[in-house]
Design a protein around this motif. Structure first.
Motif, PDB file in Angstrom:
ATOM      1  N   GLN A 112       0.831  -1.208   0.000  1.00  0.00           N
ATOM      2  CA  GLN A 112       0.000   0.000   0.000  1.00  0.00           C
ATOM      3  C   GLN A 112       0.865   1.257   0.000  1.00  0.00           C
ATOM      4  O   GLN A 112       0.547   2.239  -0.695  1.00  0.00           O
ATOM      5  CB  GLN A 112      -0.934  -0.013   1.197  1.00  0.00           C
ATOM      6  N   SER A 113       1.947   1.242   0.743  1.00  0.00           N
ATOM      7  CA  SER A 113       2.848   2.402   0.763  1.00  0.00           C
ATOM      8  C   SER A 113       3.465   2.640  -0.610  1.00  0.00           C
ATOM      9  O   SER A 113       3.562   3.781  -1.075  1.00  0.00           O
ATOM     10  CB  SER A 113       3.944   2.196   1.812  1.00  0.00           C
ATOM     11  N   GLU A 114       3.896   1.559  -1.273  1.00  0.00           N
ATOM     12  CA  GLU A 114       4.485   1.691  -2.605  1.00  0.00           C
ATOM     13  C   GLU A 114       3.474   2.186  -3.625  1.00  0.00           C
ATOM     14  O   GLU A 114       3.839   2.849  -4.598  1.00  0.00           O
ATOM     15  CB  GLU A 114       5.063   0.348  -3.059  1.00  0.00           C
ATOM     16  N   GLY A 116       1.294   4.373  -3.046  1.00  0.00           N
ATOM     17  CA  GLY A 116       0.935   5.752  -2.731  1.00  0.00           C
ATOM     18  C   GLY A 116      -0.079   5.916  -1.630  1.00  0.00           C
ATOM     19  O   GLY A 116      -0.528   7.029  -1.365  1.00  0.00           O
ATOM     20  N   HIS A 117      -0.433   4.821  -0.953  1.00  0.00           N
ATOM     21  CA  HIS A 117      -1.400   4.894   0.137  1.00  0.00           C
ATOM     22  C   HIS A 117      -0.649   4.792   1.475  1.00  0.00           C
ATOM     23  O   HIS A 117      -0.770   3.801   2.203  1.00  0.00           O
ATOM     24  CB  HIS A 117      -2.428   3.768   0.014  1.00  0.00           C
ATOM     25  N   SER A 118       0.125   5.823   1.765  1.00  0.00           N
ATOM     26  CA  SER A 118       1.025   5.782   2.917  1.00  0.00           C
ATOM     27  C   SER A 118       0.300   5.607   4.239  1.00  0.00           C
ATOM     28  O   SER A 118       0.752   4.849   5.111  1.00  0.00           O
ATOM     29  CB  SER A 118       1.873   7.059   2.961  1.00  0.00           C
ATOM     30  N   GLY A 121      -1.054   2.110   4.555  1.00  0.00           N
ATOM     31  CA  GLY A 121       0.084   1.216   4.735  1.00  0.00           C
ATOM     32  C   GLY A 121       0.627   1.261   6.146  1.00  0.00           C
ATOM     33  O   GLY A 121       0.971   0.232   6.733  1.00  0.00           O
ATOM     34  N   ALA A 122       0.692   2.464   6.704  1.00  0.00           N
ATOM     35  CA  ALA A 122       1.197   2.622   8.070  1.00  0.00           C
ATOM     36  C   ALA A 122       0.287   1.930   9.072  1.00  0.00           C
ATOM     37  O   ALA A 122       0.756   1.318  10.044  1.00  0.00           O
ATOM     38  CB  ALA A 122       1.330   4.103   8.406  1.00  0.00           C
ATOM     39  N   THR A 125       0.910  -1.822   8.882  1.00  0.00           N
ATOM     40  CA  THR A 125       2.188  -2.181   9.498  1.00  0.00           C
ATOM     41  C   THR A 125       2.088  -2.129  11.013  1.00  0.00           C
ATOM     42  O   THR A 125       2.619  -2.993  11.727  1.00  0.00           O
ATOM     43  CB  THR A 125       3.298  -1.233   9.005  1.00  0.00           C
TER      44      THR A 125
END
Length: 311
Positions: A112-114, A116-118, A121-122, A125
């Motif tokens: 998700q971070s890659e 663009g959904h930071s 994604g956080a 994690t």
């Protein structure tokens, strides 16, 4: 009575996690998972996917996660954004249990971070880290250490706040040496942690350790070049990136890693004082193929180049 009570608590905890609190697998499946890692790090992605599907047929919980890790590795090396998207879809539908569910969330956070959904994604994690936190297993502790290191770093300015970063570095170092299945997932963040600490000499040693396990691995070679660049060993860093650009153009065309080579060569030659070579590599960025992939370039690299007006 105490023994029975302890056992009962363990069973209740396992039920709460929806499965056994372990990443361990039966011997036959453990052998398959190790083979997947070996093939992935040998760039034999088709074979790795084939073996991971066999693992998935026997154990959906572990197999779907490991299959997705292979696809994420394909993205990382080949710049295959379709493989990244497929990994995300697989992880989203994956019916994992216990600590494999934690690892599913951990990998989903990266995807998700890659993409663009930071923020999403956080959250993934963080959720994974909470599941790993109380485990005593080496690999689970290492996955938790990746998350916890950056949490402690972000709060390092707070007075009297405990800081266990050295402990987390030691945990990752040990796991990256001993884990056959997950050593690349532990070694890579460990290297970047030392990079952030500006301990580039240690980062270089760790990159060379990775190359001793996976000789000439193209991503690990680029990481080694990054350390050499920061150590001002410009000729060595440039030589690796020139070779990397040529190799990636041959293997994948002008993919993400190819353009990472180009961008790094701009700043390496600039800092080495070879402005003519820096200009030559900068001119390549006029290619429409670069414009199409610019959003996928590493943020820290782009920020550094823009800050120094090298783009």
């Amino acid at each position: 009575m105490l023994r029975f009570l302890s056992f009962s608590i363990f069973v209740l905890a396992a039920m709460a996690f929806g499965g056994p609190l372990t990443l361990a697998l039966p011997d036959s499946l453990e052998a398959l998972s190790k083979k997947v890692t070996e093939q992935t790090m040998s760039l034999k992605y088709g074979e790795a996917l084939s073996v991971s599907k066999k693992l998935r047929a026997a154990n959906e919980s572990a197999g779907c996660v490991i299959e997705s890790i292979v696809r994420i590795s394909m993205y990382d090396d080949l710049g295959d954004t379709v493989a990244l998207a497929q990994a995300g879809k697989t992880l989203d539908k994956c019916e994992a249990e216990g600590l494999w569910e934690a690892l599913r969330k951990f990998e989903m956070g990266f995807v998700q971070s890659e993409q663009g959904h930071s923020f999403k994604g956080a959250l993934q994690t963080r959720s994974a880290a909470k599941m790993f936190e109380d485990s005593k297993e080496r690999d689970a502790r290492a996955f938790y250490a990746i998350y916890a290191y950056y949490v402690d770093k972000s709060f390092s300015w707070v007075p009297f706040k405990s800081d266990h970063r050295d402990e987390y570095l030691a945990t990752l170092d040990s796991a990256s040496k001993k884990s056959v299945r997950f050593w690349p997932l532990f070694l890579t963040p460990l290297i970047w942690m030392y990079y952030d600490k500006e301990d580039f000499a240690t980062g270089l040693k760790l990159a060379e350790r990775g190359l001793s396990k996976a000789p000439a691995h193209p991503v690990m070679l680029q990481i080694k070049a990054d350390m050499l660049y920061r150590l001002k060993r410009y000729d060595e860093a440039a030589a690796i990136y020139v070779r990397s650009a040529a190799d990636y153009q041959k293997r994948t065309g002008k993919s993400i890693r190819y353009w990472c080579s180009v961008l790094n060569l701009i700043r390496i030659y600039n800092d080495a004082g070879d402005l003519a070579s820096a200009k030559k590599w900068r001119e390549k960025l006029q290619d429409p193929a670069y414009k199409a992939l610019e959003k996928w370039m590493p943020g820290s690299l782009m920020d550094d180049l823009k800050k120094r007006k090298l783009l």
